[in-house]
Design a protein around this motif. Structure first.
Motif, PDB file in Angstrom:
ATOM      1  N   LEU A  32      -2.081  12.159   2.320  1.00  0.00           N
ATOM      2  CA  LEU A  32      -2.373  10.836   2.891  1.00  0.00           C
ATOM      3  C   LEU A  32      -1.142  10.304   3.619  1.00  0.00           C
ATOM      4  N   ARG A  33       0.025  10.488   3.025  1.00  0.00           N
ATOM      5  CA  ARG A  33       1.274  10.057   3.656  1.00  0.00           C
ATOM      6  C   ARG A  33       1.459  10.774   4.988  1.00  0.00           C
ATOM      7  N   ALA A  57      -7.321   9.736   7.364  1.00  0.00           N
ATOM      8  CA  ALA A  57      -6.825   9.729   5.985  1.00  0.00           C
ATOM      9  C   ALA A  57      -7.905   9.304   4.992  1.00  0.00           C
ATOM     10  N   PHE A  58      -8.750   8.369   5.390  1.00  0.00           N
ATOM     11  CA  PHE A  58      -9.764   7.833   4.478  1.00  0.00           C
ATOM     12  C   PHE A  58     -11.174   8.333   4.791  1.00  0.00           C
ATOM     13  N   SER A  59     -11.285   9.424   5.534  1.00  0.00           N
ATOM     14  CA  SER A  59     -12.594   9.930   5.942  1.00  0.00           C
ATOM     15  C   SER A  59     -13.424  10.476   4.780  1.00  0.00           C
ATOM     16  N   ILE A  74       0.864  -1.175   0.000  1.00  0.00           N
ATOM     17  CA  ILE A  74       0.000   0.000   0.000  1.00  0.00           C
ATOM     18  C   ILE A  74       0.900   1.223   0.000  1.00  0.00           C
ATOM     19  N   LEU A  75       0.671   2.127  -0.957  1.00  0.00           N
ATOM     20  CA  LEU A  75       1.453   3.357  -1.069  1.00  0.00           C
ATOM     21  C   LEU A  75       0.552   4.541  -0.779  1.00  0.00           C
ATOM     22  N   PHE A 106      -2.745   5.179  -3.075  1.00  0.00           N
ATOM     23  CA  PHE A 106      -3.777   6.158  -2.769  1.00  0.00           C
ATOM     24  C   PHE A 106      -3.163   7.555  -2.841  1.00  0.00           C
ATOM     25  N   PHE A 107      -3.871   8.484  -3.468  1.00  0.00           N
ATOM     26  CA  PHE A 107      -3.364   9.838  -3.629  1.00  0.00           C
ATOM     27  C   PHE A 107      -4.522  10.795  -3.871  1.00  0.00           C
TER      28      PHE A 107
END
Length: 83
Positions: free
Chosen positions: A11-12, A46-48, A5-6, A76-77
């Protein structure tokens, strides 16, 4: 299955990692996102807003309903902007 997973851009920063390898039984990107968001608060943040994210499977842009299949790398970006 083990998958890389990147995380890119903010997000990072929110997750605190540029990449990680995880073991998952998720079959779609959406299932993987739900699994990641449930891990810890930093992932939940991050994924909200999945609408503010893009995803690529093995460097091919796709959407959250896509099957993970044999993809080894999920990135993910945020949406890209020109300039």
């Amino acid at each position: 299955m083990k998958r890389d997973i990147l995380y890119f851009a903010w997000l990072r920063e929110r997750v605190g990692l540029p990449r990680e390898t995880i073991e998952t039984d998720a079959t779609t990107v959406a299932e993987l996102v739900s699994e990641l968001a449930a891990r810890e608060d930093r992932y939940a943040l991050a994924f909200s807003d999945p609408g503010a994210l893009r995803v690529a499977l093995d460097q091919e842009l796709t959407d959250f309903s896509a099957a993970l299949g044999d993809a080894r790398e999920i990135a993910f970006f945020p949406p890209m902007t020109g300039g």
